[in-house]
Design a protein around this motif. Structure first.
Motif, short mmCIF file in Angstrom:
data_model
loop_
_atom_site.label_atom_id
_atom_site.label_comp_id
_atom_site.label_asym_id
_atom_site.label_seq_id
_atom_site.Cartn_x
_atom_site.Cartn_y
_atom_site.Cartn_z
N GLY A 182 0.74 -1.40 0.28
CA GLY A 182 -0.39 0.30 0.11
C GLY A 182 0.78 1.28 -0.10
N ASP A 183 2.38 1.45 0.18
CA ASP A 183 3.03 2.78 0.63
C ASP A 183 3.47 2.73 -0.72
N LEU A 184 4.29 1.17 -1.26
CA LEU A 184 5.01 1.55 -2.19
C LEU A 184 4.04 0.84 -3.50
N GLY A 185 3.85 -0.11 -3.44
CA GLY A 185 3.69 -1.08 -4.34
C GLY A 185 2.13 -0.24 -5.07
N VAL A 186 1.35 0.10 -4.58
CA VAL A 186 0.51 1.21 -5.29
C VAL A 186 0.77 2.40 -6.00
N HIS A 187 1.86 2.75 -5.81
CA HIS A 187 2.47 3.48 -6.45
C HIS A 187 3.08 3.64 -7.99
N LYS A 188 3.47 2.42 -8.02
CA LYS A 188 4.12 1.68 -9.11
C LYS A 188 2.94 1.06 -9.77
N THR A 189 1.67 0.76 -9.91
CA THR A 189 1.04 0.52 -10.48
C THR A 189 0.17 1.80 -10.77
N ASP A 190 -0.05 2.35 -10.26
CA ASP A 190 0.00 3.84 -11.03
C ASP A 190 0.74 4.26 -12.14
N LEU A 196 2.36 3.04 -19.45
CA LEU A 196 1.79 2.42 -20.12
C LEU A 196 0.51 2.46 -21.45
N GLY A 197 0.26 3.13 -20.66
CA GLY A 197 -1.39 3.89 -20.68
C GLY A 197 -2.34 2.01 -21.26
N GLU A 198 -2.46 1.33 -20.43
CA GLU A 198 -3.39 0.20 -20.60
C GLU A 198 -3.55 -0.19 -19.30
N GLU A 199 -4.29 -0.54 -19.18
CA GLU A 199 -4.97 -1.04 -17.52
C GLU A 199 -4.67 -2.78 -17.42
N PHE A 200 -4.30 -3.49 -15.96
CA PHE A 200 -3.44 -5.14 -15.46
C PHE A 200 -5.24 -5.36 -16.14
N VAL A 201 -5.11 -6.95 -16.32
CA VAL A 201 -6.40 -7.28 -16.01
C VAL A 201 -5.90 -8.71 -15.49
N GLU A 202 -5.02 -9.40 -15.80
CA GLU A 202 -4.88 -10.01 -14.06
C GLU A 202 -3.09 -9.98 -13.54
N VAL A 203 -3.00 -10.50 -11.90
CA VAL A 203 -1.96 -10.43 -11.57
C VAL A 203 -2.21 -11.80 -10.40
N ASN A 220 7.12 -7.20 2.21
CA ASN A 220 8.00 -8.17 1.15
C ASN A 220 7.29 -8.55 0.36
N ALA A 221 7.01 -7.68 -1.18
CA ALA A 221 5.92 -8.31 -1.89
C ALA A 221 6.57 -8.33 -3.31
N ILE A 222 6.05 -9.31 -4.07
CA ILE A 222 6.52 -9.13 -5.70
C ILE A 222 5.33 -10.49 -6.07
N CYS A 223 4.87 -9.03 -7.49
CA CYS A 223 4.12 -9.36 -8.63
C CYS A 223 3.68 -9.39 -9.34
N VAL A 224 3.35 -10.43 -10.29
CA VAL A 224 3.56 -10.62 -12.20
C VAL A 224 2.13 -10.46 -12.93
N LEU A 225 2.27 -9.52 -13.58
CA LEU A 225 1.04 -8.26 -13.70
C LEU A 225 1.04 -8.42 -15.70
N LYS A 226 -0.33 -8.56 -16.01
CA LYS A 226 -0.38 -8.31 -17.51
C LYS A 226 -1.52 -7.75 -17.78
N THR A 227 -1.33 -7.22 -18.65
CA THR A 227 -1.87 -5.88 -19.31
C THR A 227 -3.06 -6.82 -20.74
N GLU A 228 -4.00 -5.27 -20.90
CA GLU A 228 -4.92 -6.38 -21.96
C GLU A 228 -4.85 -6.47 -22.86
#
Length: 341
Positions: A182-190, A196-203, A220-228
């Motif tokens: 919430g402190d750092l990860g949300v900054h990076k998703t934003d 990228l000018g796209e939304e993420f669809v899967e995580v 500590n969190a590691i996420c894999v993200l996929k856009t539309e």
């Protein structure tokens, strides 16, 4: 029109190092009031800015003395305070993450619309010069098709700079709801949504508490993200980078690779497929290391949107979409499955 009369609710580090100094620098603003549950803290800040002291935010919001407020409180209070403010006819600049659930975020967005007031979320990564330049290059097709990315945001943890150290709300699940995510990860998703000018669809995500034995939130969190369109990449958010902080992003495209905030001298490095590379020196990203004295442009953008009556660049919708990626990551970690956003 006279100056915008502003109040700051919550007088912790983010208010002291970002919001208040940036309001004070702004010619269109007069700081009228500050509010904190710890009266001495509010008192100290108020003296510095010649503001009135409140310990109860509802009193401040009902006073009719302010046109706009910054909400710089623990995460669980973002929505309740913002909604009361908007309903009182006060514009709101709210710290990130927007809220602790999609429902709360939607309620904030509805209050802003219903009352015809501005709601902006303080996602400052969008205004970092290297990030703005990168977005331009991507929009102009400099990279061609984008394949992949990796981004990280990590430092030693908020206890180093938060006003209450280890005792602070950052580490308490009931107040913070999430930790490093919430402190750092949300900054990076934003940031990634913006670049990228796209939304993420899967995580997919692994979210752990490994470094802070005194905390009951993730560090500590590691996420894999996929856009539309199928761009895939990783996001790391951590409070366990004990030496230098990392705030870097790399974007891999068909014609070039963008390296953002990775090189100590050049905030943007473009490496073309042809073998040539271009270095940009675009001024430093804000960090806790340089005393945080770099203008984040958040307050400036917020004030401008109120004064000029235009939509804030990071409105409630944007804040909610960036939060939704994090919420999906939390679900993924719990279910051990790839989750749809």
């Amino acid at each position: 029109m006279g100056k915008l009369k502003v109040g700051v609710i919550g007088c912790g580090s983010i208010a002291q190092h970002r919001h208040l100094p940036e309001y004070a620098m702004n010619q269109n603003v007069q700081i009228i009031a500050v509010c904190d549950v710890v009266e001495e803290r509010a008192q100290e800040v108020a003296e510095k800015y010649g503001a009135k002291v409140y310990t109860n935010y509802e009193e401040l919001l009902q006073s009719g003395e302010v046109d706009a407020v910054s909400v710089c409180t623990p995460n669980y209070l973002h929505a309740p305070i913002s909604i009361i403010a908007l309903n009182a006819g006060v514009h709101v600049l709210c710290e990130k993450p927007i809220a602790t659930s999609k429902e709360e975020a939607q309620a904030m967005i509805e209050s802003a619309e219903k009352n015809g007031k501005k709601l902006m979320i303080a996602h400052n990564q969008r205004f970092v010069p290297s990030h703005q330049k990168a977005r331009q290059l991507i929009e102009n097709g400099e990279l061609g098709k984008i394949y992949s990315f990796r981004t990280a945001f990590g430092h030693g943890g908020p206890e180093g700079w938060s006003v209450e150290g280890k005792e602070g709300w950052f580490f308490q699940k009931e107040k913070a709801f999430i930790g490093a995510m919430g402190d750092l990860g949300v900054h990076k998703t934003d940031l990634l949504r913006y670049l990228l000018g796209e939304e993420f669809v899967e995580v997919g995500a692994f979210i752990e508490t490994s470094a802070k034995d005194f905390a009951n939130v993730d560090d500590n969190a590691i996420c894999v993200l996929k856009t539309e369109s199928g761009i895939i990449g990783t996001l790391a958010a951590s409070w366990s980078y004990v030496s230098k902080e990392d705030n870097s992003t790399i974007i891999y495209g068909e014609k070039a690779i963008l390296r953002l905030e990775e090189d100590p001298t050049y905030s943007l490095v473009v490496q073309y497929a042809t073998g040539e590379s271009v270095n940009y020196k675009l001024g430093k990203i804000q960090s806790n290391e340089n005393g945080g004295q770099v203008n984040s442009h958040i307050v400036e953008q917020f004030v401008e949107s109120v004064v000029q009556e235009k939509e804030p660049p990071v409105n409630g919708e944007e804040g909610m979409k960036s939060l939704e990626v994090i919420l999906a990551a939390l679900r993924s970690n719990e279910t051990k499955q790839i989750t749809r956003v």
